[in-house]
Design a protein around this motif. Structure first.
Motif, mmCIF file in Angstrom:
data_model
loop_
_atom_site.group_PDB
_atom_site.id
_atom_site.type_symbol
_atom_site.label_atom_id
_atom_site.label_comp_id
_atom_site.label_asym_id
_atom_site.label_seq_id
_atom_site.Cartn_x
_atom_site.Cartn_y
_atom_site.Cartn_z
ATOM 1 N N GLU A 99 -3.259 -3.048 7.182
ATOM 2 C CA GLU A 99 -4.329 -2.080 6.950
ATOM 3 C C GLU A 99 -4.488 -1.136 8.139
ATOM 4 O OE1 GLU A 99 -5.114 -2.097 3.831
ATOM 5 O OE2 GLU A 99 -3.927 -3.937 3.683
ATOM 6 N N THR A 100 -3.442 -1.037 8.950
ATOM 7 C CA THR A 100 -3.365 -0.066 10.043
ATOM 8 C C THR A 100 -2.067 0.719 9.921
ATOM 9 O OG1 THR A 100 -4.706 -1.445 11.523
ATOM 10 C CG2 THR A 100 -3.350 0.260 12.549
ATOM 11 N N LEU A 101 -0.944 0.045 10.032
ATOM 12 C CA LEU A 101 0.354 0.708 9.859
ATOM 13 C C LEU A 101 0.896 0.553 8.448
ATOM 14 C CD1 LEU A 101 2.105 -0.263 13.221
ATOM 15 C CD2 LEU A 101 0.979 1.895 12.620
ATOM 16 N N VAL A 102 0.495 -0.484 7.778
ATOM 17 C CA VAL A 102 0.896 -0.688 6.378
ATOM 18 C C VAL A 102 -0.276 -1.306 5.644
ATOM 19 C CG1 VAL A 102 1.842 -3.015 6.701
ATOM 20 C CG2 VAL A 102 2.745 -1.566 4.877
ATOM 21 N N THR A 103 -0.446 -0.926 4.382
ATOM 22 C CA THR A 103 -1.464 -1.551 3.554
ATOM 23 C C THR A 103 -0.802 -2.416 2.503
ATOM 24 O OG1 THR A 103 -3.298 -1.194 2.020
ATOM 25 C CG2 THR A 103 -1.582 0.518 2.079
ATOM 26 N N LEU A 104 -1.375 -3.561 2.265
ATOM 27 C CA LEU A 104 -0.856 -4.457 1.232
ATOM 28 C C LEU A 104 -1.274 -4.004 -0.165
ATOM 29 C CD1 LEU A 104 -1.493 -7.906 2.963
ATOM 30 C CD2 LEU A 104 0.703 -6.735 2.665
ATOM 31 N N HIS A 105 -2.094 -2.959 -0.227
ATOM 32 C CA HIS A 105 -2.628 -2.516 -1.507
ATOM 33 C C HIS A 105 -1.808 -1.399 -2.142
ATOM 34 C CE1 HIS A 105 -6.313 -4.960 -1.265
ATOM 35 N NE2 HIS A 105 -6.143 -4.828 0.028
ATOM 36 N N ALA A 140 8.432 -11.494 -2.270
ATOM 37 C CA ALA A 140 8.700 -10.196 -2.887
ATOM 38 C C ALA A 140 7.515 -9.250 -2.728
ATOM 39 C CB ALA A 140 9.036 -10.388 -4.369
ATOM 40 N N PHE A 141 6.303 -9.783 -2.825
ATOM 41 C CA PHE A 141 5.097 -8.979 -2.635
ATOM 42 C C PHE A 141 5.039 -8.402 -1.230
ATOM 43 C CE2 PHE A 141 0.559 -9.760 -1.074
ATOM 44 C CZ PHE A 141 0.150 -8.464 -1.298
ATOM 45 N N LYS A 142 5.289 -9.220 -0.234
ATOM 46 C CA LYS A 142 5.246 -8.740 1.148
ATOM 47 C C LYS A 142 6.349 -7.717 1.405
ATOM 48 C CE LYS A 142 1.859 -11.519 2.228
ATOM 49 N NZ LYS A 142 0.505 -11.039 2.582
ATOM 50 N N GLU A 143 7.537 -7.984 0.913
ATOM 51 C CA GLU A 143 8.648 -7.052 1.099
ATOM 52 C C GLU A 143 8.357 -5.717 0.431
ATOM 53 O OE1 GLU A 143 11.987 -9.120 -0.446
ATOM 54 O OE2 GLU A 143 12.144 -10.498 1.266
ATOM 55 N N GLU A 144 7.760 -5.769 -0.749
ATOM 56 C CA GLU A 144 7.452 -4.535 -1.479
ATOM 57 C C GLU A 144 6.447 -3.682 -0.723
ATOM 58 O OE1 GLU A 144 7.724 -1.665 -4.428
ATOM 59 O OE2 GLU A 144 8.997 -3.405 -4.028
ATOM 60 N N ALA A 145 5.458 -4.313 -0.105
ATOM 61 C CA ALA A 145 4.464 -3.563 0.659
ATOM 62 C C ALA A 145 5.121 -2.732 1.755
ATOM 63 C CB ALA A 145 3.436 -4.522 1.260
ATOM 64 N N PHE A 146 6.164 -3.274 2.394
ATOM 65 C CA PHE A 146 6.828 -2.559 3.484
ATOM 66 C C PHE A 146 7.812 -1.503 2.986
ATOM 67 C CE2 PHE A 146 5.046 -5.993 5.945
ATOM 68 C CZ PHE A 146 4.732 -5.371 7.142
ATOM 69 N N ARG A 147 8.040 -1.446 1.690
ATOM 70 C CA ARG A 147 8.826 -0.353 1.126
ATOM 71 C C ARG A 147 7.966 0.892 0.927
ATOM 72 N NH1 ARG A 147 10.822 -4.623 -2.426
ATOM 73 N NH2 ARG A 147 12.822 -5.364 -1.641
ATOM 74 N N HIS A 148 6.677 0.741 1.165
ATOM 75 C CA HIS A 148 5.746 1.846 0.939
ATOM 76 C C HIS A 148 5.060 2.283 2.227
ATOM 77 C CE1 HIS A 148 6.112 1.502 -3.455
ATOM 78 N NE2 HIS A 148 6.155 0.194 -3.250
ATOM 79 N N VAL A 149 5.741 2.129 3.353
ATOM 80 C CA VAL A 149 5.204 2.673 4.604
ATOM 81 C C VAL A 149 5.080 4.182 4.450
ATOM 82 C CG1 VAL A 149 5.571 2.955 7.072
ATOM 83 C CG2 VAL A 149 6.243 0.818 5.955
#
Length: 227
Positions: free
Chosen positions: A10-16, A83-92
């Protein structure tokens, strides 16, 4: 001003920005009521954050206290969690990467202090953010978590910067901003993801950045003040 130390989530990447897979979704896939799952799940949080328990181990421990089919379901749930965590980092977001590039262009050393679990650490190490960090301190790898002061001191040692030479940027969870201020760093609350569910509230008395480019502006202003 020499360095900027960032929080991650929620600073450099959001899980949402990815389909969510938190406690409710985990409980649903395990086939147990969420209200029964949550108390045990929350009991594992500190141990998961400090790297004592991996995700699968936490679910196995919970399974010993509840009745659900495992390990068959645990394996499937663990894969969905990764997969959820990896997907979040595809949306930086591009604006985040641009902020980091500009900070580097102004000579900033960049550190990361993140309270994270093993499945998150794996995603972090494989992310597009890694090349920008001069040091990364992940709680599960070090066995300690914010707001423990030693994390801040270690990060500053590795960046070769004194507290007054560091800007600390985070959304405000885990007393990270208050601790930064107490240790002599310059805290700056990251406000661009504060509207996401479960995010921290705006901190009274802590400087606030509405958008990532504000971090660059603050760093440049502080840099100019000491030149």
């Amino acid at each position: 001003m020499k360095a900027v130390i960032f929080d991650m989530f929620e600073t450099l990447v959001t899980l949402h920005n990815a389909p969510l897979y938190f406690g409710k979704e985990i409980a649903d896939d395990l086939g147990i009521p969420a209200e029964e799952f949550y108390p045990l799940w929350h009991q594992t949080e500190d141990d998961r954050s400090k790297g004592i328990l991996r995700f699968e181990e936490a679910l196995t421990w919970i399974g010993e206290h509840m009745t659900f089919p495992y390990p068959e379901r645990i394996a499937a749930v663990s894969e969905k969690r990764r997969a959820f965590k990896e997907e979040a980092f595809r949306h930086v977001e591009d604006r985040i990467l641009q902020m980091l590039k500009e900070l580097k262009g102004h000579g900033a050393k960049i550190g990361l202090i993140s309270n994270c679990f093993w499945e998150e650490a794996e995603a972090i190490h494989n992310s597009s953010l890694v090349p920008y960090f001069d040091t990364m301190l992940l709680s599960c790898e070090l066995g300690m978590q914010k707001p423990e002061p030693e994390l801040y001191y270690r990060c500053m040692r590795e960046l070769q910067a004194a507290p007054e030479e560091c800007l600390y940027v985070g959304d405000g969870g885990s007393r990270e901003l208050e601790t930064a201020a107490e240790l002599g760093l310059h805290p700056l609350q990251a406000g661009w993801y504060l509207a996401t569910p479960g995010s921290s509230a705006r901190k009274e008395g802590i400087p606030f950045a509405e958008k990532p480019e504000d971090v660059v502006r603050v760093f440049r202003n502080c840099l100019g003040a000491v030149q």
